[in-house]
Design a protein around this motif. Sequence first.
Motif, mmCIF file in Angstrom:
data_model
loop_
_atom_site.group_PDB
_atom_site.id
_atom_site.type_symbol
_atom_site.label_atom_id
_atom_site.label_comp_id
_atom_site.label_asym_id
_atom_site.label_seq_id
_atom_site.Cartn_x
_atom_site.Cartn_y
_atom_site.Cartn_z
ATOM 1 N N THR A 29 1.363 -1.190 -0.128
ATOM 2 C CA THR A 29 -0.118 -0.139 -0.178
ATOM 3 C C THR A 29 1.085 1.712 0.161
ATOM 4 O O THR A 29 0.463 2.213 -0.680
ATOM 5 C CB THR A 29 -0.489 -0.374 1.295
ATOM 6 O OG1 THR A 29 -1.772 -1.261 1.341
ATOM 7 C CG2 THR A 29 -2.047 0.941 0.496
ATOM 8 N N GLU A 30 1.931 0.943 0.793
ATOM 9 C CA GLU A 30 2.934 1.808 0.946
ATOM 10 C C GLU A 30 3.232 2.335 -0.205
ATOM 11 O O GLU A 30 4.045 3.789 -0.839
ATOM 12 C CB GLU A 30 3.505 2.021 2.506
ATOM 13 C CG GLU A 30 3.410 1.889 3.505
ATOM 14 C CD GLU A 30 3.848 1.782 4.741
ATOM 15 O OE1 GLU A 30 5.862 1.679 4.369
ATOM 16 O OE2 GLU A 30 3.887 2.208 5.661
ATOM 17 N N SER A 31 4.008 1.493 -0.749
ATOM 18 C CA SER A 31 4.446 1.451 -2.342
ATOM 19 C C SER A 31 4.010 1.964 -2.862
ATOM 20 O O SER A 31 4.002 3.401 -3.971
ATOM 21 C CB SER A 31 4.755 0.212 -3.237
ATOM 22 O OG SER A 31 5.337 0.606 -4.025
ATOM 23 N N ALA A 32 2.920 1.895 -3.346
ATOM 24 C CA ALA A 32 1.658 2.094 -4.394
ATOM 25 C C ALA A 32 1.416 3.528 -4.281
ATOM 26 O O ALA A 32 1.286 4.699 -5.053
ATOM 27 C CB ALA A 32 0.372 1.335 -3.825
ATOM 28 N N SER A 33 1.000 4.086 -3.062
ATOM 29 C CA SER A 33 0.835 5.050 -2.922
ATOM 30 C C SER A 33 2.483 6.479 -3.001
ATOM 31 O O SER A 33 1.661 7.489 -3.559
ATOM 32 C CB SER A 33 0.707 5.506 -0.867
ATOM 33 O OG SER A 33 0.203 6.915 -1.033
ATOM 34 N N ALA A 34 3.605 5.578 -2.780
ATOM 35 C CA ALA A 34 4.671 6.507 -3.282
ATOM 36 C C ALA A 34 4.739 6.259 -4.755
ATOM 37 O O ALA A 34 4.774 7.902 -5.066
ATOM 38 C CB ALA A 34 5.995 6.044 -2.325
ATOM 39 N N TYR A 35 4.221 5.888 -5.694
ATOM 40 C CA TYR A 35 4.085 5.909 -6.592
ATOM 41 C C TYR A 35 2.953 6.898 -7.370
ATOM 42 O O TYR A 35 3.395 8.027 -7.936
ATOM 43 C CB TYR A 35 3.640 4.467 -7.691
ATOM 44 C CG TYR A 35 3.552 4.491 -8.894
ATOM 45 C CD1 TYR A 35 4.673 4.778 -9.926
ATOM 46 C CD2 TYR A 35 1.921 4.648 -9.258
ATOM 47 C CE1 TYR A 35 4.668 4.320 -10.982
ATOM 48 C CE2 TYR A 35 2.069 4.247 -10.586
ATOM 49 C CZ TYR A 35 3.061 4.271 -11.802
ATOM 50 O OH TYR A 35 2.901 4.338 -13.208
ATOM 51 N N LEU A 36 2.272 6.673 -6.813
ATOM 52 C CA LEU A 36 0.922 8.162 -7.123
ATOM 53 C C LEU A 36 1.252 8.931 -6.764
ATOM 54 O O LEU A 36 0.846 10.008 -7.699
ATOM 55 C CB LEU A 36 -0.703 7.734 -6.299
ATOM 56 C CG LEU A 36 -1.180 6.395 -7.000
ATOM 57 C CD1 LEU A 36 -2.175 5.494 -5.923
ATOM 58 C CD2 LEU A 36 -1.819 5.927 -8.477
ATOM 59 N N ASP A 37 1.652 9.261 -6.010
ATOM 60 C CA ASP A 37 2.549 10.425 -5.565
ATOM 61 C C ASP A 37 3.609 10.772 -6.486
ATOM 62 O O ASP A 37 3.331 12.279 -6.445
ATOM 63 C CB ASP A 37 3.402 11.094 -4.353
ATOM 64 C CG ASP A 37 2.131 10.708 -2.686
ATOM 65 O OD1 ASP A 37 1.134 10.756 -2.407
ATOM 66 O OD2 ASP A 37 2.894 10.218 -1.798
ATOM 67 N N TRP A 38 4.113 10.203 -6.677
ATOM 68 C CA TRP A 38 4.986 10.581 -7.801
ATOM 69 C C TRP A 38 4.786 10.778 -8.885
ATOM 70 O O TRP A 38 4.649 12.003 -10.086
ATOM 71 C CB TRP A 38 6.016 9.677 -7.987
ATOM 72 C CG TRP A 38 7.970 10.138 -7.327
ATOM 73 C CD1 TRP A 38 7.638 9.090 -6.258
ATOM 74 C CD2 TRP A 38 8.721 10.408 -7.517
ATOM 75 N NE1 TRP A 38 9.314 9.242 -5.582
ATOM 76 C CE2 TRP A 38 9.376 10.500 -6.894
ATOM 77 C CE3 TRP A 38 8.760 11.251 -8.321
ATOM 78 C CZ2 TRP A 38 10.928 11.124 -6.840
ATOM 79 C CZ3 TRP A 38 10.900 11.863 -8.394
ATOM 80 C CH2 TRP A 38 11.251 11.571 -8.079
ATOM 81 N N MET A 72 -6.158 13.336 -14.599
ATOM 82 C CA MET A 72 -5.409 12.409 -13.881
ATOM 83 C C MET A 72 -5.118 13.143 -12.629
ATOM 84 O O MET A 72 -4.935 13.178 -11.588
ATOM 85 C CB MET A 72 -4.191 11.896 -14.981
ATOM 86 C CG MET A 72 -2.993 10.432 -14.037
ATOM 87 S SD MET A 72 -2.199 10.314 -15.288
ATOM 88 C CE MET A 72 -3.021 9.500 -16.437
ATOM 89 N N HIS A 73 -4.570 14.917 -12.707
ATOM 90 C CA HIS A 73 -3.950 14.874 -11.636
ATOM 91 C C HIS A 73 -4.532 15.132 -10.692
ATOM 92 O O HIS A 73 -4.087 14.803 -9.554
ATOM 93 C CB HIS A 73 -2.891 16.909 -12.482
ATOM 94 C CG HIS A 73 -2.559 17.004 -11.040
ATOM 95 N ND1 HIS A 73 -1.470 16.546 -10.734
ATOM 96 C CD2 HIS A 73 -2.897 18.120 -10.446
ATOM 97 C CE1 HIS A 73 -1.094 18.116 -9.593
ATOM 98 N NE2 HIS A 73 -2.075 17.955 -9.336
ATOM 99 N N PHE A 74 -6.116 16.107 -11.273
ATOM 100 C CA PHE A 74 -7.114 16.106 -10.640
ATOM 101 C C PHE A 74 -7.479 14.731 -9.630
ATOM 102 O O PHE A 74 -7.588 15.283 -8.239
ATOM 103 C CB PHE A 74 -8.482 16.951 -10.921
ATOM 104 C CG PHE A 74 -9.585 16.668 -9.792
ATOM 105 C CD1 PHE A 74 -9.697 17.777 -9.210
ATOM 106 C CD2 PHE A 74 -9.890 15.999 -9.717
ATOM 107 C CE1 PHE A 74 -10.956 18.103 -8.856
ATOM 108 C CE2 PHE A 74 -11.461 15.867 -9.619
ATOM 109 C CZ PHE A 74 -11.489 17.251 -8.199
ATOM 110 N N VAL A 75 -8.162 13.781 -9.932
ATOM 111 C CA VAL A 75 -7.836 13.010 -9.396
ATOM 112 C C VAL A 75 -7.018 11.936 -8.554
ATOM 113 O O VAL A 75 -6.687 11.905 -7.286
ATOM 114 C CB VAL A 75 -7.831 11.540 -10.810
ATOM 115 C CG1 VAL A 75 -8.049 10.261 -9.701
ATOM 116 C CG2 VAL A 75 -9.831 11.970 -10.999
ATOM 117 N N LEU A 76 -5.848 12.189 -8.476
ATOM 118 C CA LEU A 76 -4.908 11.409 -8.014
ATOM 119 C C LEU A 76 -4.747 13.101 -6.672
ATOM 120 O O LEU A 76 -4.439 12.261 -5.133
ATOM 121 C CB LEU A 76 -3.207 12.333 -8.598
ATOM 122 C CG LEU A 76 -3.122 10.637 -9.750
ATOM 123 C CD1 LEU A 76 -1.724 11.082 -10.378
ATOM 124 C CD2 LEU A 76 -2.722 9.688 -8.695
ATOM 125 N N ALA A 77 -4.776 14.012 -7.302
ATOM 126 C CA ALA A 77 -4.976 15.168 -5.780
ATOM 127 C C ALA A 77 -6.094 15.238 -4.838
ATOM 128 O O ALA A 77 -5.888 14.996 -3.795
ATOM 129 C CB ALA A 77 -4.246 16.354 -6.572
#
Length: 216
Positions: free
Chosen positions: A12-21, A77-82
């Motif tokens: 989960t943390e890895s996926a979150s870090a990827y999405l943050d990038w 995409m940026h809006f969904v991620l944010a």
Amino acid sequence: MAIDTRAAVLTTESASAYLDWLQMLTGAGLILFMWSHMLLVASVNLGANAMNTLARFLEDTYMAQVGGPFIGATFLMHFVLAARKVPFRVEDQSSIWKHSKRLKHSDTWLWLIQAFTAMIILIMGSIHMWTILTDLPITAAKSAARIQDGFWLVFYLILLPIVEIHVGIGFYRIGVKWGLIKRKGRKNFKRFENILTGVFILIGLVTIIRFVTLTV
């Protein structure tokens, strides 16, 4: 069981870090696009022919036809991620507001302003992109005629500062989050970001005035 739980947390943390990038990269790309877009549109201040020549080049090379939808997709995409970190429930919003007032932390307030402006940009930015991309080719006269309509003049006078404030805060927060701006340098960088935001708002206002006064 404990190992499986730790593995799940790490995943989960890895996926979150990827999405943050990915959020950072799409945000940085949109910041560069907005600054470039502002300068390209401001070419009308050098004359209608200057803007028309640039617009014709972008369309002849299909940069407008391909780049427009690509920017739109990046924007969404940026809006969904944010939106992953934006509180939408009333209870969560109330809690964030109370904590922000209690902490009196300027960077927390910047995040709240950015989240609020994002909601407005999502709606108004989508309207702007749809209007432009469904009415090609872009010309100075066509843009001037649209802005000289009272509705669009007010529309862009609202959208301009909101976009530039959002972009400016995003520029600052990317630098802070990813360690590009150290704590001791935040005050000076905030000052620089405020000046930069003011410059782009001024350029935008001058450009709007030019469109309003352009003979169509």
